[in-house]
Design an enzyme around this catalytic site. Structure first.
Site, PDB file in Angstrom:
ATOM      1  N   LYS A 168       0.807  -1.265   0.001  1.00 10.99           N
ATOM      2  CA  LYS A 168       0.007  -0.078  -0.109  1.00 10.99           C
ATOM      3  C   LYS A 168       0.719   1.322  -0.097  1.00 10.99           C
ATOM      4  O   LYS A 168       0.516   2.129  -0.889  1.00 10.99           O
ATOM      5  CB  LYS A 168      -0.854  -0.008   1.166  1.00 10.99           C
ATOM      6  CG  LYS A 168      -1.504   1.205   1.545  1.00 10.99           C
ATOM      7  CD  LYS A 168      -2.411   1.225   2.682  1.00 10.99           C
ATOM      8  CE  LYS A 168      -1.614   1.749   4.012  1.00 10.99           C
ATOM      9  NZ  LYS A 168      -1.446   2.957   4.270  1.00 10.99           N
ATOM     10  N   ASN A 169       1.936   1.177   0.847  1.00 11.51           N
ATOM     11  CA  ASN A 169       2.642   2.559   1.120  1.00 11.51           C
ATOM     12  C   ASN A 169       3.538   2.590  -0.049  1.00 11.51           C
ATOM     13  O   ASN A 169       4.118   3.747  -0.164  1.00 11.51           O
ATOM     14  CB  ASN A 169       3.186   2.436   2.657  1.00 11.51           C
ATOM     15  CG  ASN A 169       2.175   2.696   3.548  1.00 11.51           C
ATOM     16  OD1 ASN A 169       0.964   3.340   3.385  1.00 11.51           O
ATOM     17  ND2 ASN A 169       2.788   2.639   4.869  1.00 11.51           N
TER      18      ASN A 169
ATOM     19  N   ARG B 241      -8.647  -0.178   4.480  1.00  7.73           N
ATOM     20  CA  ARG B 241      -7.631   0.738   4.025  1.00  7.73           C
ATOM     21  C   ARG B 241      -6.484   0.146   3.605  1.00  7.73           C
ATOM     22  O   ARG B 241      -5.687   0.403   2.668  1.00  7.73           O
ATOM     23  CB  ARG B 241      -7.423   2.015   4.889  1.00  7.73           C
ATOM     24  CG  ARG B 241      -8.559   3.081   5.030  1.00  7.73           C
ATOM     25  CD  ARG B 241      -8.107   4.038   5.966  1.00  7.73           C
ATOM     26  NE  ARG B 241      -7.201   4.640   5.176  1.00  7.73           N
ATOM     27  CZ  ARG B 241      -6.597   5.863   5.518  1.00  7.73           C
ATOM     28  NH1 ARG B 241      -6.959   6.291   6.817  1.00  7.73           N
ATOM     29  NH2 ARG B 241      -5.589   6.505   5.076  1.00  7.73           N
TER      30      ARG B 241
ATOM     31  N   CYS C 235      -4.379  13.079  12.168  1.00  5.92           N
ATOM     32  CA  CYS C 235      -5.113  11.916  12.212  1.00  5.92           C
ATOM     33  C   CYS C 235      -5.011  11.279  13.618  1.00  5.92           C
ATOM     34  O   CYS C 235      -4.429  11.794  14.527  1.00  5.92           O
ATOM     35  CB  CYS C 235      -4.509  11.093  11.063  1.00  5.92           C
ATOM     36  SG  CYS C 235      -2.911  10.091  11.709  1.00  5.92           S
TER      37      CYS C 235
ATOM     38  N   ASP D  46       4.558   0.271  12.111  1.00  4.01           N
ATOM     39  CA  ASP D  46       3.387  -0.043  11.495  1.00  4.01           C
ATOM     40  C   ASP D  46       3.093  -1.456  11.872  1.00  4.01           C
ATOM     41  O   ASP D  46       2.133  -2.162  11.429  1.00  4.01           O
ATOM     42  CB  ASP D  46       3.353   0.131   9.874  1.00  4.01           C
ATOM     43  CG  ASP D  46       3.367   1.565   9.549  1.00  4.01           C
ATOM     44  OD1 ASP D  46       3.469   1.719   8.327  1.00  4.01           O
ATOM     45  OD2 ASP D  46       3.277   2.345  10.358  1.00  4.01           O
TER      46      ASP D  46
ATOM     47  N   ARG E  57       1.069  14.600  12.682  1.00  2.14           N
ATOM     48  CA  ARG E  57       1.644  14.399  11.600  1.00  2.14           C
ATOM     49  C   ARG E  57       1.626  15.680  10.588  1.00  2.14           C
ATOM     50  O   ARG E  57       0.966  15.880   9.371  1.00  2.14           O
ATOM     51  CB  ARG E  57       0.723  13.517  10.702  1.00  2.14           C
ATOM     52  CG  ARG E  57       0.895  12.223  11.584  1.00  2.14           C
ATOM     53  CD  ARG E  57       0.062  10.881  11.231  1.00  2.14           C
ATOM     54  NE  ARG E  57       0.821  10.235  10.058  1.00  2.14           N
ATOM     55  CZ  ARG E  57       0.267   9.339   9.184  1.00  2.14           C
ATOM     56  NH1 ARG E  57      -0.975   8.820   9.511  1.00  2.14           N
ATOM     57  NH2 ARG E  57       0.884   8.891   8.017  1.00  2.14           N
TER      58      ARG E  57
HETATM   59  C1  EPZ Z   1       4.600   6.862   6.253  1.00  2.00           C
HETATM   60  O1  EPZ Z   1       3.629   8.075   6.810  1.00  2.00           O
HETATM   61  C2  EPZ Z   1       3.413   5.821   6.305  1.00  2.00           C
HETATM   62  N1  EPZ Z   1       2.582   6.038   5.230  1.00  2.00           N
HETATM   63  C3  EPZ Z   1       2.980   5.275   7.606  1.00  2.00           C
HETATM   64  O2  EPZ Z   1       2.187   4.250   7.395  1.00  2.00           O
HETATM   65  C4  EPZ Z   1       4.269   5.111   8.628  1.00  2.00           C
HETATM   66  O3  EPZ Z   1       3.833   4.697   9.855  1.00  2.00           O
HETATM   67  C5  EPZ Z   1       5.354   6.225   8.324  1.00  2.00           C
HETATM   68  O4  EPZ Z   1       5.556   6.624   7.212  1.00  2.00           O
HETATM   69  C6  EPZ Z   1       6.649   5.934   9.397  1.00  2.00           C
HETATM   70  O5  EPZ Z   1       7.144   4.590   8.581  1.00  2.00           O
HETATM   71  C7  EPZ Z   1       2.724   6.097   3.899  1.00  2.00           C
HETATM   72  O6  EPZ Z   1       3.710   5.718   3.417  1.00  2.00           O
HETATM   73  C8  EPZ Z   1       1.450   6.413   2.985  1.00  2.00           C
HETATM   74  P1  EPZ Z   1       6.836  10.068   8.323  1.00  2.00           P
HETATM   75  P2  EPZ Z   1       4.388   9.351   6.852  1.00  2.00           P
HETATM   76  O7  EPZ Z   1       6.829  11.234   7.535  1.00  2.00           O
HETATM   77  O8  EPZ Z   1       5.463   9.526   5.612  1.00  2.00           O
HETATM   78  C9  EPZ Z   1       6.793  13.518  11.706  1.00  2.00           C
HETATM   79  C10 EPZ Z   1       0.215   2.893   7.867  1.00  2.00           C
HETATM   80  O9  EPZ Z   1      -0.314   2.529   8.758  1.00  2.00           O
HETATM   81  N2  EPZ Z   1       6.762  14.469  10.450  1.00  2.00           N
HETATM   82  O10 EPZ Z   1       7.946   9.230   8.163  1.00  2.00           O
HETATM   83  O11 EPZ Z   1       3.477  10.355   7.116  1.00  2.00           O
HETATM   84  C11 EPZ Z   1       5.772  12.527  11.705  1.00  2.00           C
HETATM   85  O12 EPZ Z   1       4.532  13.263  12.394  1.00  2.00           O
HETATM   86  C12 EPZ Z   1       0.831   4.321   7.827  1.00  2.00           C
HETATM   87  O13 EPZ Z   1       0.438   2.426   6.586  1.00  2.00           O
HETATM   88  C13 EPZ Z   1       6.816  15.911  10.633  1.00  2.00           C
HETATM   89  O14 EPZ Z   1       6.902  16.237  12.065  1.00  2.00           O
HETATM   90  O15 EPZ Z   1       5.455   9.269   7.900  1.00  2.00           O
HETATM   91  C14 EPZ Z   1       5.957  11.330  12.453  1.00  2.00           C
HETATM   92  O16 EPZ Z   1       5.980  11.703  13.883  1.00  2.00           O
HETATM   93  C15 EPZ Z   1       0.702   4.853   9.167  1.00  2.00           C
HETATM   94  N3  EPZ Z   1       6.844  16.587   9.560  1.00  2.00           N
HETATM   95  C16 EPZ Z   1       7.543  11.259  11.868  1.00  2.00           C
HETATM   96  O17 EPZ Z   1       7.714  12.491  11.423  1.00  2.00           O
HETATM   97  C17 EPZ Z   1       6.621  16.140   8.257  1.00  2.00           C
HETATM   98  O18 EPZ Z   1       6.740  17.182   7.580  1.00  2.00           O
HETATM   99  C18 EPZ Z   1       7.478  10.249  10.796  1.00  2.00           C
HETATM  100  O19 EPZ Z   1       6.662  10.520   9.743  1.00  2.00           O
HETATM  101  C19 EPZ Z   1       6.592  14.930   8.061  1.00  2.00           C
HETATM  102  C20 EPZ Z   1       6.580  14.028   9.336  1.00  2.00           C
END
Ligand code: EPZ
Length: 421
Positions: free
Chosen positions: A22-23, A400, A118, A308, A123
């Site tokens: 998915k991701n 999802r 969310c 995850d 996020r």
């Molecule tokens: C991706 O989300 C995945 N989603 C998430 O999977 C996964 O948990 C996450 O990566 C971490 O591995 C998809 O790929 C669609 P991040 P993403 O940016 O890209 C903070 C699932 O269950 N952050 O690596 O949104 C954020 O809040 C989903 O399939 C900022 O502060 O995750 C988090 O605490 C859930 N500012 C941390 O970084 C930003 O601009 C990591 O987030 C971006 C992120």
């Protein structure tokens, strides 16, 4: 709203096919915006998130054909008709922000709704925005939307992330492929989904080096072509189903699974006493003895233990001999499965980012509530081992990220059914 009913106690035997990631797919699909050539994805998972991304791309004027029962996505962005990703679609799925980079790189303009938070955390997308600014994007936040412009096109630059972000790495990687000059992305995410995206972009003509390492270098090109790309296996679905025979007992092969996708997770699972073997068909997981050993887990960006899979591992550890500690380092509120597991008789204490799980002799089935994608599947796993009936409500969260979960588990002997609302 559908719910899923599980009657626990049946050990599992057989094969579980693992779908495309998915991701990975949610980043690969926006890549169509980078080219006027046809981009075809095979091994696409059949999930509601993919349908949401399809709706979003179509709203921009892209053509997206879902073929072979959704396993093939034939896309073309030859004639884009809009530069705006509207809130009513973006609010359903945060990954919508991934159209920002490619749309800006291709057309010089993009207006994308901020996704909002969310269930698992605020996020924000600040890292996405800073990274695109480093490539020369002019950004303005207005009425809940990001207005991005690059009238003279993007130019290569240096992006240095303060901490790892999967989505921000994907957004800027896609944008950099069409920026003029060289871009260097430091502290880049190393997830298999990033590697898969880089491989697809390279097949489209992008010049990328270093994917899978902390530093990715991109030489911008004038234009990208179409390509056909097979979506990588879903390591999170893989880890989830590896836990099914672990918690319920039995012996299951997760078809297409590769150890390289789940190394840290598999090592922790083996530490509980579960056997994991890489065969020519996939990953074979069996629970030989009756004991599950208590372990400690700390989530981290790849190649660490995936956030995850934290909720799913917690379900197993509720039945371990002894006390386990799960530390969640990525998201600020990702223990919402804990109170639901407690309703099933688990003994879990949450303090800040750490959950302390004291194993109990058994779980009792109960009506429980899904809150987010991975929490909902952890409740299904717990239901497989619980005595009696577990009803998981709000399974739209589940749909999802997991295609036909009840069919895949039923095929291995689980007593599970979907109750249409
Ligand atoms: C991706 O989300 C995945 N989603 C998430 O999977 C996964 O948990 C996450 O990566 C971490 O591995 C998809 O790929 C669609 P991040 P993403 O940016 O890209 C903070 C699932 O269950 N952050 O690596 O949104 C954020 O809040 C989903 O399939 C900022 O502060 O995750 C988090 O605490 C859930 N500012 C941390 O970084 C930003 O601009 C990591 O987030 C971006 C992120």
């Amino acid at each position: 709203m559908d719910s899923i009913l599980v009657r626990g106690g049946a050990p599992l035997h057989g094969d579980i096919p693992i779908a495309g990631a998915k991701n990975a797919c949610l980043a690969l699909m926006p890549a169509t915006l980078l080219t006027d050539g046809p981009l075809t994805l095979t091994n696409s998972p059949r999930l509601s998130d993919i349908r949401t991304m399809t709706t979003l791309l179509r709203s921009l004027g892209a053509e997206v054909q879902s073929l072979q029962d959704g396993k093939v996505l034939a896309m073309s962005s030859h004639d884009l008709t809009s530069d705006t990703a509207h809130y009513d679609i973006v609010r359903k799925m945060r990954a919508s922000i991934l159209v920002l980079g490619p749309l800006l790189a291709r057309t010089g303009r993009a207006i994308v709704s901020l996704p909002g938070g969310c269930a698992i955390g605020a996020r924000p997308v600040d890292l996405h925005l800073r990274a695109l600014e480093a490539l020369g994007a002019e950004l303005e936040l207005k009425d809940g939307y990001v207005h991005a412009a690059a009238p003279a096109g993007l130019k290569g630059g240096k992006v240095s992330f303060p901490f790892v972000s999967v989505g921000a790495t994907e957004n800027v990687l896609m944008a950099a492929t069409l920026a003029k000059g060289t871009s260097v992305i430091e502290n880049a995410a190393r997830e298999p989904e990033i590697v898969d995206l880089a491989r697809c972009l390279r097949a489209m003509g992008a010049e990328i080096e270093g994917e899978g390492t902390p530093t990715i270098t991109v030489e911008g090109v004038d234009a990208l072509n179409g390509a056909t790309h097979r979506v990588v296996t879903d390591r999170i679905e893989l880890g989830t189903y590896m836990l099914a025979p672990a918690i319920a007992g039995g012996d299951v092969t997760c078809l297409g699974g590769e150890m390289s996708l789940v190394q840290s997770f598999a090592e922790r699972l083996q530490a509980t006493g579960i056997s994991v073997e890489e065969t020519g068909r996939g990953l074979r997981v069996a629970r030989t003895g009756n004991r599950i050993g208590a372990i400690d887990v700390s989530t981290a960006p790849f190649p660490g233990f995936p956030t995850d899979l934290q909720a799913q591992m917690m379900a197993l550890l509720t039945l371990a001999d002894g006390v386990s500690h799960l530390e969640e380092t990525i998201f600020e509120n990702r223990f919402m499965h804990a109170p639901e597991l407690t309703r099933m008789g688990a003994n879990i204490e949450v303090h800040g980012g750490t959950a302390t799980v004291t194993g109990v002799a058994g779980l009792k089935g109960a009506p429980v509530m899904a809150t987010d994608l991975r929490a909902s599947v952890s409740l299904i796993l717990a239901g497989l081992a619980a005595e009696g009936e577990t009803t998981v409500a709000r399974v739209y969260h589940l749909d999802r990220g997991y295609e036909r979960v009840e069919e895949k588990l039923k095929a291995c002997g689980a007593d599970i059914e979907r109750i249409a609302a």
